[in-house]
Scaffold this motif. Structure first.
Motif, PDB file in Angstrom:
ATOM      1  N   LEU A 108       0.821  -1.211   0.000  1.00  0.00           N
ATOM      2  CA  LEU A 108       0.000   0.000   0.000  1.00  0.00           C
ATOM      3  C   LEU A 108       0.848   1.250   0.000  1.00  0.00           C
ATOM      4  CD1 LEU A 108      -2.844  -0.909   2.525  1.00  0.00           C
ATOM      5  CD2 LEU A 108      -3.080  -0.525   0.070  1.00  0.00           C
ATOM      6  N   ASN A 109       2.005   1.197   0.661  1.00  0.00           N
ATOM      7  CA  ASN A 109       2.869   2.370   0.761  1.00  0.00           C
ATOM      8  C   ASN A 109       4.297   1.962   0.404  1.00  0.00           C
ATOM      9  OD1 ASN A 109       4.080   4.801   1.354  1.00  0.00           O
ATOM     10  ND2 ASN A 109       3.260   4.961   3.428  1.00  0.00           N
ATOM     11  N   PRO A 110       4.592   1.825  -0.875  1.00  0.00           N
ATOM     12  CA  PRO A 110       5.938   1.360  -1.268  1.00  0.00           C
ATOM     13  C   PRO A 110       7.048   2.311  -0.850  1.00  0.00           C
ATOM     14  CG  PRO A 110       4.691   2.126  -3.187  1.00  0.00           C
ATOM     15  CD  PRO A 110       3.730   2.075  -2.045  1.00  0.00           C
ATOM     16  N   ALA A 111       6.761   3.605  -0.788  1.00  0.00           N
ATOM     17  CA  ALA A 111       7.800   4.550  -0.381  1.00  0.00           C
ATOM     18  C   ALA A 111       8.256   4.269   1.041  1.00  0.00           C
ATOM     19  CB  ALA A 111       7.283   5.987  -0.507  1.00  0.00           C
ATOM     20  N   THR A 130       7.808   1.348   2.689  1.00  0.00           N
ATOM     21  CA  THR A 130       8.309  -0.021   2.806  1.00  0.00           C
ATOM     22  C   THR A 130       9.730  -0.155   2.276  1.00  0.00           C
ATOM     23  OG1 THR A 130       6.073  -0.889   2.616  1.00  0.00           O
ATOM     24  CG2 THR A 130       7.889  -2.408   2.142  1.00  0.00           C
ATOM     25  N   TYR A 131       9.971   0.393   1.097  1.00  0.00           N
ATOM     26  CA  TYR A 131      11.246   0.138   0.409  1.00  0.00           C
ATOM     27  C   TYR A 131      12.307   1.203   0.682  1.00  0.00           C
ATOM     28  CZ  TYR A 131       8.254  -3.103  -2.129  1.00  0.00           C
ATOM     29  OH  TYR A 131       7.378  -4.105  -2.453  1.00  0.00           O
ATOM     30  N   TRP A 132      11.900   2.350   1.224  1.00  0.00           N
ATOM     31  CA  TRP A 132      12.930   3.361   1.420  1.00  0.00           C
ATOM     32  C   TRP A 132      12.776   4.149   2.735  1.00  0.00           C
ATOM     33  CZ3 TRP A 132      17.579   4.407  -0.196  1.00  0.00           C
ATOM     34  CH2 TRP A 132      18.136   5.657   0.105  1.00  0.00           C
ATOM     35  N   LYS A 133      11.631   4.761   2.957  1.00  0.00           N
ATOM     36  CA  LYS A 133      11.509   5.746   4.024  1.00  0.00           C
ATOM     37  C   LYS A 133      11.786   5.154   5.401  1.00  0.00           C
ATOM     38  CE  LYS A 133       8.400   9.435   5.573  1.00  0.00           C
ATOM     39  NZ  LYS A 133       7.055  10.036   5.383  1.00  0.00           N
ATOM     40  N   LYS A 134      11.216   3.995   5.696  1.00  0.00           N
ATOM     41  CA  LYS A 134      11.438   3.377   7.004  1.00  0.00           C
ATOM     42  C   LYS A 134      12.900   3.002   7.200  1.00  0.00           C
ATOM     43  CE  LYS A 134       9.947  -0.815   7.719  1.00  0.00           C
ATOM     44  NZ  LYS A 134       9.076  -1.993   8.018  1.00  0.00           N
ATOM     45  N   GLN A 135      13.509   2.448   6.167  1.00  0.00           N
ATOM     46  CA  GLN A 135      14.901   2.042   6.291  1.00  0.00           C
ATOM     47  C   GLN A 135      15.839   3.251   6.328  1.00  0.00           C
ATOM     48  OE1 GLN A 135      15.260  -1.047   6.930  1.00  0.00           O
ATOM     49  NE2 GLN A 135      13.167  -1.606   6.364  1.00  0.00           N
ATOM     50  N   MET A 164      17.918  15.754   0.581  1.00  0.00           N
ATOM     51  CA  MET A 164      17.139  16.180  -0.579  1.00  0.00           C
ATOM     52  C   MET A 164      16.912  15.017  -1.550  1.00  0.00           C
ATOM     53  SD  MET A 164      18.956  19.881  -1.263  1.00  0.00           S
ATOM     54  CE  MET A 164      18.134  20.092  -2.832  1.00  0.00           C
ATOM     55  N   GLY A 165      17.937  14.210  -1.758  1.00  0.00           N
ATOM     56  CA  GLY A 165      17.776  13.047  -2.633  1.00  0.00           C
ATOM     57  C   GLY A 165      16.782  12.048  -2.081  1.00  0.00           C
ATOM     58  N   SER A 166      16.816  11.859  -0.761  1.00  0.00           N
ATOM     59  CA  SER A 166      15.854  10.942  -0.133  1.00  0.00           C
ATOM     60  C   SER A 166      14.421  11.440  -0.299  1.00  0.00           C
ATOM     61  CB  SER A 166      16.195  10.782   1.350  1.00  0.00           C
ATOM     62  OG  SER A 166      15.214  10.022   2.013  1.00  0.00           O
ATOM     63  N   ASP A 167      14.222  12.716  -0.075  1.00  0.00           N
ATOM     64  CA  ASP A 167      12.881  13.285  -0.245  1.00  0.00           C
ATOM     65  C   ASP A 167      12.394  13.153  -1.684  1.00  0.00           C
ATOM     66  OD1 ASP A 167      12.937  13.953   2.417  1.00  0.00           O
ATOM     67  OD2 ASP A 167      13.518  16.049   2.073  1.00  0.00           O
ATOM     68  N   GLN A 168      13.308  13.334  -2.621  1.00  0.00           N
ATOM     69  CA  GLN A 168      12.936  13.210  -4.033  1.00  0.00           C
ATOM     70  C   GLN A 168      12.552  11.771  -4.368  1.00  0.00           C
ATOM     71  OE1 GLN A 168      12.643  15.776  -6.119  1.00  0.00           O
ATOM     72  NE2 GLN A 168      11.857  14.380  -7.692  1.00  0.00           N
ATOM     73  N   LEU A 169      13.271  10.822  -3.809  1.00  0.00           N
ATOM     74  CA  LEU A 169      12.958   9.422  -4.048  1.00  0.00           C
ATOM     75  C   LEU A 169      11.599   9.055  -3.458  1.00  0.00           C
ATOM     76  CD1 LEU A 169      13.828   6.686  -5.138  1.00  0.00           C
ATOM     77  CD2 LEU A 169      15.048   6.286  -2.988  1.00  0.00           C
ATOM     78  N   VAL A 170      11.332   9.548  -2.263  1.00  0.00           N
ATOM     79  CA  VAL A 170      10.029   9.286  -1.627  1.00  0.00           C
ATOM     80  C   VAL A 170       8.904   9.875  -2.465  1.00  0.00           C
ATOM     81  CG1 VAL A 170       8.608   9.818   0.384  1.00  0.00           C
ATOM     82  CG2 VAL A 170      10.970   9.078   0.696  1.00  0.00           C
ATOM     83  N   SER A 180       8.890  10.412  -5.643  1.00  0.00           N
ATOM     84  CA  SER A 180       8.748   9.639  -6.872  1.00  0.00           C
ATOM     85  C   SER A 180       7.970   8.349  -6.619  1.00  0.00           C
ATOM     86  CB  SER A 180      10.122   9.317  -7.450  1.00  0.00           C
ATOM     87  OG  SER A 180      10.837  10.509  -7.743  1.00  0.00           O
ATOM     88  N   LEU A 181       8.313   7.665  -5.529  1.00  0.00           N
ATOM     89  CA  LEU A 181       7.593   6.432  -5.200  1.00  0.00           C
ATOM     90  C   LEU A 181       6.129   6.712  -4.871  1.00  0.00           C
ATOM     91  CD1 LEU A 181      10.312   4.620  -3.038  1.00  0.00           C
ATOM     92  CD2 LEU A 181       9.551   4.020  -5.344  1.00  0.00           C
ATOM     93  N   ASN A 182       5.871   7.820  -4.205  1.00  0.00           N
ATOM     94  CA  ASN A 182       4.478   8.175  -3.909  1.00  0.00           C
ATOM     95  C   ASN A 182       3.707   8.484  -5.192  1.00  0.00           C
ATOM     96  OD1 ASN A 182       4.706   7.862  -1.134  1.00  0.00           O
ATOM     97  ND2 ASN A 182       5.258  10.002  -0.788  1.00  0.00           N
TER      98      ASN A 182
END
Length: 843
Positions: free
Chosen positions: A256-259, A261-266, A541-547, A549-551
């Motif tokens: 439901l929330n890939p951002a 699961t795959y990045w933000k939590k880690q 900034m890169g992390s926020d951009q990735l999140v 994009s996944l959203n």
């Protein structure tokens, strides 16, 4: 000759020469910090894997933060289940009051292990223990019993609650029961079958109406339709050898929330590796504690709830023929949901109310009290895991559960406000105030957002699911069962991607051997970089951009899924092909529309109508209390002080159940015929003395004063109640003053006793109506304005004193018989009017 020792040639001097802007130093510091964080992150992943393996090897794994003892084992019941009842032992220094209502928490069995309801001190169990409640926990084992069904689990939970009631004979209040997520609808099923064993019910994040939802949100409700129905559930269970691996459910939640699961939590762990390791490992101990469900259990859940939506429409029937109708629930139900929950959004948590009841009058006729609370932001897990939510909402729910238990039937929305946000903080005991506002179904529809065209689509899904499941069972299932062995099913469970993610990063992997040593060396010589480092800022900034994009990818996926679902199952041809003919009510009909239910409502109204004029002072005071409070725009927890004060003053020995019956009965009477209910108040007070009536009025004033000044409308209603109470006063308020002249004449002149008493006594007799009439007319002329400013007893006090002064003038004149008769008639009317003039200053 050692020029390196020259302070002019030191690093602090040479570095600005070769790196004037500090880019090199910032890059080196960031590189060293990122390497250290990577080592520490991998070591935490290793600890997570070890923790997972250790947790799964336990016979009864749970994540409770409190010591427990087993009271009942569901495996010993006539219909065995893998559930058990535990007594929660408080921490040292926590005192338990056995006179308080027991508190029972039931955890969800939706892929994860038990214990999240008592995960930490700031949890549902922790809050109840701090409040002094005896606490119990209903948990479960990792594997189900052979042949276990959902009905067996419901019956086991009912048996556990009966045992809790037996353990507390000192209290008459039924246990408060908390059901999180999937456990919420299980408890509601049990309360519909055995309503007498349940006290107030709190369902947190529990879906009960699975077809409801807002367009653009709640993507999980489309899963059944896009997979073709519940045949995929049967396939998964058959692959597992008759067992359904809970890891598949967890995987659905994570998608439901890939951002996250795959990045933000880690990344949050990686970015805060020095402080977040402990919290991360505690949560992962529960999140990774996957359990197994029986194939028959999960098939029942998907067919009847997720796809069929039969619970909220009273279509479920047990194996022994009992209909599961949620309208049979007699306990107050508190629904706690959140607008930020993408698993159980508010429409799915509240839609069952609209499915079952036609309007608020229908809800009240069933004597049901429903309170709902919507959090603005927290997610699904935050509803029963977040510490801030526990300290705020759950604390207030626990503290006010007795108040909720005696609330009149109806639909209420509750909000929690901080003491600093109010203008009357001196009247609030804790940091927050729980306020209740009556709601109607028009206001409820704004949250449920019911759409009949969506019902037709989901009814089509239910029919398609039945067809596909039948085809699977007929052609594919026999072959799969014949080829699948228990060993193969066990190997498939172990190779699940989520389970492998834990096992590969553990001590069982030889590559992880140097990680503990490297992590210990880093911790001894840690070089963390500041947040204002240029390269650390670029990382964020890169992390926020990735999140983001996944959203965006998630939103695009969900939008396309919703559009496909609406287009496919909205086709009239498909709806007609499965037998709906475009009408979802063939598949789904509101239970309240049945003729027998309407007869029940009419019969109930006639029973209440017969009780309007029955009762005494207790009923009159309680009816007046509810009427006045009903005039306020909203109620809050401080109103329970009024009810509690009324309870202790009316009848100290009354039980809460009897007090609840009294409150609800008087509420129904006012709801059915308010005008007649108020008009008979003088009849209910018949036989009460002036002192008794004055005491009732003062008692009401005392109860109302518990939470400050009444609103303008409530004050007007209270004035009306005082007027009605005055009509019940005895009809001879001047009888005592009429005898006073004889005593007054006899005392100063003892010698005149044989002559003066006889002529004096008959003379005032014809004047009794004259004395009574002016006082009553004066009371009626005063109106509700005068009664709202002063107590009724104070208004009646000056009349006897004025009457006592009238005979004094008769004694001083002493004329002839004819003149005396004329003087008496004048004196009896003159002091009455004079008394009316002198009354205000004496007040």
């Amino acid at each position: 000759m050692n020029f390196l020792a020259n302070p002019l040639l030191s690093s602090s001097t040479l570095t600005p020469l070769f790196d004037p802007f500090g880019f090199g130093r910032a890059a080196f510091d960031y590189w060293r910090d990122s390497v250290e964080r990577s080592v520490l992150y991998l070591d935490v992943m290793r600890e997570r894997g070890n923790q997972y393996l250790e947790h799964m090897e336990q016979t009864k794994p749970n994540v409770l933060g409190f010591d427990t003892e087993v009271l009942m084992d569901g495996r010993t019941l006539p219909r065995p289940t893998n559930y058990e009842l535990l007594r929660v032992l408080p921490h040292e220094g926590t005192e338990i009051d056995l006179q308080k209502r027991p508190f029972v928490v039931v955890d969800p069995r939706a892929g994860h292990g038990p214990g999240i309801g008592g995960f930490k001190p700031d949890s549902e169990l922790g809050v109840a223990l701090k409040a002094g409640h005896p606490c119990y926990f209903i948990g479960f084992l990792p594997f189900p019993e052979p042949g276990q069904t959902v009905e067996d689990v419901v019956e086991a939970e009912i048996a556990f609650l009966r045992h809790v009631i037996e353990l507390h004979p000192e209290t008459t209040e039924r246990p408060m029961v908390v059901g999180n997520c999937q456990a919420g609808w299980q408890l509601m099923m049990g309360a519909a079958l055995e309503p007498d064993v349940f006290g107030p019910i709190l369902i947190a994040g529990a879906p009960l109406s699975y077809w409801a939802g807002e367009h653009g949100k709640a993507p999980m409700r489309y899963t059944g339709g896009m997979s073709g129905g519940s045949w995929i559930t049967a396939l998964t269970s058959d692959i597992g050898g008759g067992l359904f691996d809970g890891a598949w459910l967890v995987q659905n939640f994570e998608r439901l929330n890939p951002a996250n699961t795959y990045w933000k939590k880690q990344y949050h762990l990686y970015d805060n590796i020095d402080t977040e390791a402990g919290r991360y490992l505690d949560f992962e101990r529960w999140w990774g504690g996957h359990v197994v469900l029986g194939g028959e259990e999960i098939q029942y859940i998907v067919d009847n709830l997720f796809v069929g939506n039969r619970l909220s429409t009273a279509q479920l029937v047990t194996q022994d023929g009992r209909r599961i109708d949620l309208r049979n629930v007699r306990s107050p139900v508190v629904v706690f949901c959140s607008k930020g929950d993408d698993i159980t959004p508010p429409p799915q948590a509240l839609g069952w109310i609209r499915d079952l009841y036609e309007d608020e009058d229908d809800l009240i006729a069933n004597e049901q009290t429903i309170v709902y609370c919507q959090h603005d932001t927290t997610g699904h897990l935050g509803i029963f895991v977040s510490g801030s939510v526990s300290r705020k909402e759950h604390t207030e729910f626990t503290a006010n559960m007795d108040y909720i238990d005696v609330m009149p039937p109806g639909l209420y929305e509750t909000t929690v406000t901080h003491v600093d946000d109010r203008n009357d903080p001196e009247l609030i005991e804790r940091d927050y105030l729980l306020e209740f506002t009556p709601r109607n179904f028009t206001e409820l529809d704004r949250d449920v957002m019911h759409k009949p065209e969506d019902d037709r689509r989901f009814a089509t899904v239910a029919r398609v699911s039945e067809i596909n499941l039948g085809m699977y069972r007929r052609f594919l299932q026999p072959w799969l069962k014949a080829t699948m062995t228990p060993e193969a099913a066990r190997w498939i469970r172990r190779m699940h991607p989520i389970r492998l993610g834990y096992k590969l990063l553990s001590d069982r992997n030889p590559l992880s051997v140097p990680l503990p040593v490297m992590a210990e060396a880093v911790r001894k010589n840690r070089h963390s970089v500041s947040q204002d480092n240029l390269f650390k800022s670029l990382e964020v900034m890169g992390s926020d951009q990735l999140v983001a994009s996944l959203n965006s990818m998630r939103d695009l996926r969900d939008a396309n899924t919703e559009k496909m679902f609406m287009d496919i199952y909205g086709q009239p041809f498909l709806q007609a092909a499965v037998g709906l003919h475009g009408d979802a009510h063939i598949h789904r009909r509101r239970p309240g529309a049945e003729p027998e239910h309407r007869r029940f409502v009419k019969q109930r109204q006639e029973e209440i109508r017969e009780k309007i004029a029955q009762g005494g002072a207790h009923e009159a005071v309680m009816r007046s209390l509810i009427y006045v409070l009903g005039g306020a725009p909203a109620t809050d927890e401080r109103n329970f002080k009024r009810l509690r004060a009324s309870r202790s003053e009316l009848e100290p020995g009354i039980k809460l159940s009897e007090f609840k019956r009294l409150v609800r009965e008087q509420f129904f009477i006012l709801k059915l015929d308010r005008e007649q209910a108020l008009n008979v108040l003088p009849e209910l007070l018949n036989g009460q003395s002036n002192a008794d009536i004055d005491g009732h009025v003062k008692q009401l004033e005392h109860v109302f004063a518990a939470s400050g000044e009444l609103s303008e409308r409530a004050a007007e209603r209270f004035a009306q109640i005082k007027t009605l109470f005055d009509k019940a006063r005895p009809a001879k308020p001047a009888a005592a003053p009429a005898k006073a002249p004889t005593k007054a004449i006899a005392k100063p002149k003892p010698a005149a006793k044989p002559t003066t008493p006889k002529p004096a006594t008959p003379k005032p007799v014809p004047t009794k109506p004259a004395l009574t009439k002016p006082s009553s007319e004066n009371a009626e002329a005063a109106g509700s304005d005068q009664l709202s400013k002063s107590a009724a007893s104070a208004a009646a006090t000056p009349a006897p004193k004025a009457a006592e002064r009238a005979p004094a003038k008769l004694q001083s004149v002493k004329p002839s018989a004819a003149a005396e008769k004329k003087a008496v008639s004048k004196s009896t009317t003159k002091p009455a009017s004079g008394a009316g003039k002198k009354t205000p200053p004496k007040r």
